[in-house]
Design an enzyme around this catalytic site. Structure first.
Site, PDB file in Angstrom:
ATOM      1  N   GLY A   1      -7.093   1.747   2.493  1.00 55.98           N
ATOM      2  CA  GLY A   1      -6.836   0.822   1.297  1.00 55.98           C
ATOM      3  C   GLY A   1      -6.727  -0.568   1.998  1.00 55.98           C
ATOM      4  O   GLY A   1      -7.202  -1.600   1.538  1.00 55.98           O
TER       5      GLY A   1
ATOM      6  N   ASP B   1       5.682   3.284   2.561  1.00 58.02           N
ATOM      7  CA  ASP B   1       5.008   4.190   3.321  1.00 58.02           C
ATOM      8  C   ASP B   1       6.215   5.136   3.930  1.00 58.02           C
ATOM      9  O   ASP B   1       6.015   6.246   4.396  1.00 58.02           O
ATOM     10  CB  ASP B   1       4.334   3.634   4.597  1.00 58.02           C
ATOM     11  CG  ASP B   1       2.982   3.050   4.303  1.00 58.02           C
ATOM     12  OD1 ASP B   1       2.463   3.570   3.065  1.00 58.02           O
ATOM     13  OD2 ASP B   1       2.470   2.333   4.973  1.00 58.02           O
TER      14      ASP B   1
ATOM     15  N   SER C   1      -1.195  -1.703  10.595  1.00 58.90           N
ATOM     16  CA  SER C   1      -1.331  -2.979  10.075  1.00 58.90           C
ATOM     17  C   SER C   1      -1.725  -4.090  10.748  1.00 58.90           C
ATOM     18  O   SER C   1      -2.631  -4.777  10.470  1.00 58.90           O
ATOM     19  CB  SER C   1       0.075  -3.228   9.276  1.00 58.90           C
ATOM     20  OG  SER C   1       0.472  -2.178   8.432  1.00 58.90           O
TER      21      SER C   1
ATOM     22  N   ARG D   1      -7.999   3.833  -6.382  1.00 57.35           N
ATOM     23  CA  ARG D   1      -6.978   2.818  -6.188  1.00 57.35           C
ATOM     24  C   ARG D   1      -7.158   1.478  -7.143  1.00 57.35           C
ATOM     25  O   ARG D   1      -8.311   1.184  -6.992  1.00 57.35           O
ATOM     26  CB  ARG D   1      -6.988   2.728  -4.710  1.00 57.35           C
ATOM     27  CG  ARG D   1      -6.447   3.767  -3.912  1.00 57.35           C
ATOM     28  CD  ARG D   1      -6.283   3.598  -2.330  1.00 57.35           C
ATOM     29  NE  ARG D   1      -5.023   2.768  -2.283  1.00 57.35           N
ATOM     30  CZ  ARG D   1      -4.261   2.814  -1.063  1.00 57.35           C
ATOM     31  NH1 ARG D   1      -4.704   3.452   0.238  1.00 57.35           N
ATOM     32  NH2 ARG D   1      -3.249   1.990  -0.976  1.00 57.35           N
TER      33      ARG D   1
ATOM     34  N   LYS E   1      -0.633   4.913  -3.644  1.00 60.01           N
ATOM     35  CA  LYS E   1      -1.120   4.946  -2.403  1.00 60.01           C
ATOM     36  C   LYS E   1      -2.305   5.811  -2.341  1.00 60.01           C
ATOM     37  O   LYS E   1      -2.884   5.997  -3.320  1.00 60.01           O
ATOM     38  CB  LYS E   1      -0.222   5.249  -1.494  1.00 60.01           C
ATOM     39  CG  LYS E   1       1.231   4.058  -1.539  1.00 60.01           C
ATOM     40  CD  LYS E   1       0.555   2.745  -1.156  1.00 60.01           C
ATOM     41  CE  LYS E   1       1.605   1.831  -0.898  1.00 60.01           C
ATOM     42  NZ  LYS E   1       1.237   0.388  -0.395  1.00 60.01           N
TER      43      LYS E   1
ATOM     44  N   GLN F   1       5.390   1.359  -6.632  1.00 62.36           N
ATOM     45  CA  GLN F   1       4.114   1.218  -5.832  1.00 62.36           C
ATOM     46  C   GLN F   1       3.310   2.699  -5.098  1.00 62.36           C
ATOM     47  O   GLN F   1       2.611   2.653  -4.474  1.00 62.36           O
ATOM     48  CB  GLN F   1       3.712   0.080  -5.364  1.00 62.36           C
ATOM     49  CG  GLN F   1       4.698  -0.021  -3.798  1.00 62.36           C
ATOM     50  CD  GLN F   1       6.261  -0.529  -4.079  1.00 62.36           C
ATOM     51  OE1 GLN F   1       6.620  -0.387  -5.112  1.00 62.36           O
ATOM     52  NE2 GLN F   1       6.579  -1.281  -3.057  1.00 62.36           N
TER      53      GLN F   1
ATOM     54  N   THR G   1       0.605  -4.197  -4.751  1.00 65.29           N
ATOM     55  CA  THR G   1       0.510  -3.961  -3.347  1.00 65.29           C
ATOM     56  C   THR G   1       0.333  -5.142  -2.354  1.00 65.29           C
ATOM     57  O   THR G   1      -0.116  -6.147  -3.005  1.00 65.29           O
ATOM     58  CB  THR G   1      -0.647  -3.026  -2.995  1.00 65.29           C
ATOM     59  OG1 THR G   1      -0.725  -2.980  -1.738  1.00 65.29           O
ATOM     60  CG2 THR G   1      -2.056  -3.263  -3.560  1.00 65.29           C
ATOM     61  N   SER G   2       0.997  -5.293  -1.533  1.00 61.54           N
ATOM     62  CA  SER G   2       1.242  -6.412  -0.746  1.00 61.54           C
ATOM     63  C   SER G   2      -0.396  -6.766  -0.179  1.00 61.54           C
ATOM     64  O   SER G   2      -0.564  -8.046   0.126  1.00 61.54           O
ATOM     65  CB  SER G   2       2.145  -6.381   0.352  1.00 61.54           C
ATOM     66  OG  SER G   2       1.615  -5.325   1.171  1.00 61.54           O
ATOM     67  N   GLN G   3      -1.268  -5.852  -0.304  1.00 65.40           N
ATOM     68  CA  GLN G   3      -2.610  -5.971   0.501  1.00 65.40           C
ATOM     69  C   GLN G   3      -3.289  -7.123  -0.533  1.00 65.40           C
ATOM     70  O   GLN G   3      -4.137  -7.583   0.170  1.00 65.40           O
ATOM     71  CB  GLN G   3      -3.107  -4.747   0.495  1.00 65.40           C
ATOM     72  CG  GLN G   3      -2.486  -3.707   1.522  1.00 65.40           C
ATOM     73  CD  GLN G   3      -2.946  -2.134   1.425  1.00 65.40           C
ATOM     74  OE1 GLN G   3      -3.614  -2.078   0.458  1.00 65.40           O
ATOM     75  NE2 GLN G   3      -2.401  -1.402   2.169  1.00 65.40           N
TER      76      GLN G   3
END
Length: 431
Positions: A92, A308, A21, A120, A335, A331, A164-166
């Site tokens: 991702g 994760d 990350s 995704r 993934k 969520q 997703t926080s992404q």
């Protein structure tokens, strides 16, 4: 490639690898910055390589010949239109973050990835970028890659359900470079600690923003700039999860080194999860955390902040006494694989008793037996099943083991150094 695993006894010190990350964020921040940045101790993995390739496509010059540091000459807030399609492979994080970078450009960018990436969901982020002034669409009309984006975003107001926080990280990183102010509302936010990692970076780089205490709204002034930086990458609590879990559930005595408990990574919560199950995890003189086998008891664990961790915690639950419930983590289904369904499927082949819920798993602890299991090309599933194999009776074989290199290229070698009975094999070896 396949992992072939047998019951194992683990002893020794673990040098935890660098955070994926942080590494990907560092590469993108350095790309957007003006001047030369130095990223020390990056994670050299397939996901990180995908991020580097995307950053180069936007015009950054990156010297990554030395594995201990990358030197990045950034684009000063003005990424260039790519000459070709950007392939993010299996990453991702890279996909979502550089989608928003594409929205800074007065020109078209096309992004794609491997088969998993092309499943995704990205539709919510596409809509948010359109709200901010970009043109953005899925070429197949399904909200997934391939994706085409044309900027530049001007700022404005948008709302996004962040499964997703992404999605949020993507906007937070790139919105400061938009012309005007961005207001981002979040009626749903999963994985909040990953957003806090991004905010930690913004704070360190002097970026102005306002955040609601519960992270439900952000106000980000435009017209800002990123400075160059020289910064080491923190060790990865996500990768450490496999060693914490192995240390607690197997015949093991491990010392994990290099972890910073003050880092905002969410997966450090795995320490609390395991302690709630009875694990012995203690600091040691000179730095590090020692984890030793314990009689683990099932527990109810809310994994919303740490999706994760689900594959490894599913294995731990299968080896503990009583019932373990992994909760509030829907969520995990979006993934690299549907990790809820996949972990149920594969651990049941090893004798586990598991009930699948929409947002998690209910696991009855017991003993595992060796089996042939499918890694589904998911790095975290493969590594979790390898740990399961070290605790199971007999021989366990995990396919698609090459996917471990997505985040942890040295996983097998490090496990063997600790005493794991783990071999690697290819289909050619069968002949």
């Amino acid at each position: 490639m396949r992992f072939i695993v047998r019951p194992s006894r683990l002893r020794g010190d673990v040098a935890v690898p660098a955070s994926k990350s942080h590494t990907i964020r560092a590469a993108v921040f350095a790309t957007l910055a003006a001047g030369r940045s130095v990223i020390r101790n990056p994670l050299v993995s397939l996901d990180a390589r995908a991020a580097v390739a995307a950053c180069r496509a936007y015009g950054a010059r990156i010297d990554d010949h030395c594995p201990d540091q990358w030197v990045v000459d950034g684009v000063g807030g003005k990424p260039a239109p790519p000459d070709n399609v950007i392939d993010v492979m299996n990453s991702g994080t890279t996909l979502y973050v550089v989608m928003a970078t594409a929205a800074l450009i007065d020109g078209w960018t096309v992004l794609t990835g491997d088969e998993q990436i092309r499943r995704r969901p990205a539709g919510a982020l596409l809509k948010a970028l359109e709200d901010l002034g970009a043109r953005a669409f899925s070429t197949r009309g399904n909200g997934c890659c391939p994706i085409a984006i044309h900027g530049p975003i001007k700022g404005g107001q948008t709302s996004i359900e962040a499964i997703t926080s992404q999605y949020v990280t993507a906007i937070l990183i790139n919105a400061p470079l938009a012309q005007g102010r961005t207001i981002l509302d979040l009626p749903l936010l999963n994985e909040a600690p990953y957003v806090r990692i991004t905010l930690n970076w913004l704070d360190s780089l002097g970026i102005r923003y306002e955040a609601a205490p519960d992270l439900s709204r952000f106000v980000i002034p435009g017209g800002q700039a990123y400075p160059a930086f020289d910064r080491p990458v923190a060790a990865d609590f996500s990768s450490a999860t496999f060693f914490f879990g192995a240390g607690a559930a197997l015949d093991a005595d491990l010392i994990l080194k290099g972890l910073d408990l003050n880092d905002p990574q969410g997966d450090k919560a795995v320490i609390d999860y395991l302690r709630a199950m009875g694990a012995r995890i203690d600091p040691v003189a000179g730095g590090g955390l020692r984890v030793r086998r314990a009689d683990l008891q099932g527990a109810d664990l809310d994994l919303n902040a740490t999706p994760d961790a689900l594959p490894m915690m599913a294995v731990v639950g299968a080896l503990a006494s009583g019932t373990t419930r992994l909760l509030n983590v829907p969520q995990a289904r979006v993934k690299e694989t549907d990790r809820i369904a996949v972990m149920k499927m594969e651990l049941e082949k090893m004798g586990a008793r598991i009930e699948e819920r929409p947002d998690g798993l209910v696991i009855q602890g017991g003993r595992l037996r060796g089996a042939r299991v499918h890694g589904h090309g998911d790095h975290r599933v493969v590594m979790a099943l390898a740990i399961a194999g070290m605790a199971a009776e007999g021989r366990t074989e995990i396919d698609t083991a090459e996917s471990a290199a997505v985040t942890f290229p040295g996983f097998a070698d490090l496990m063997r150094a600790l005493g794991a009975d783990l071999e690697t094999a290819t289909d050619a070896d069968e002949g």
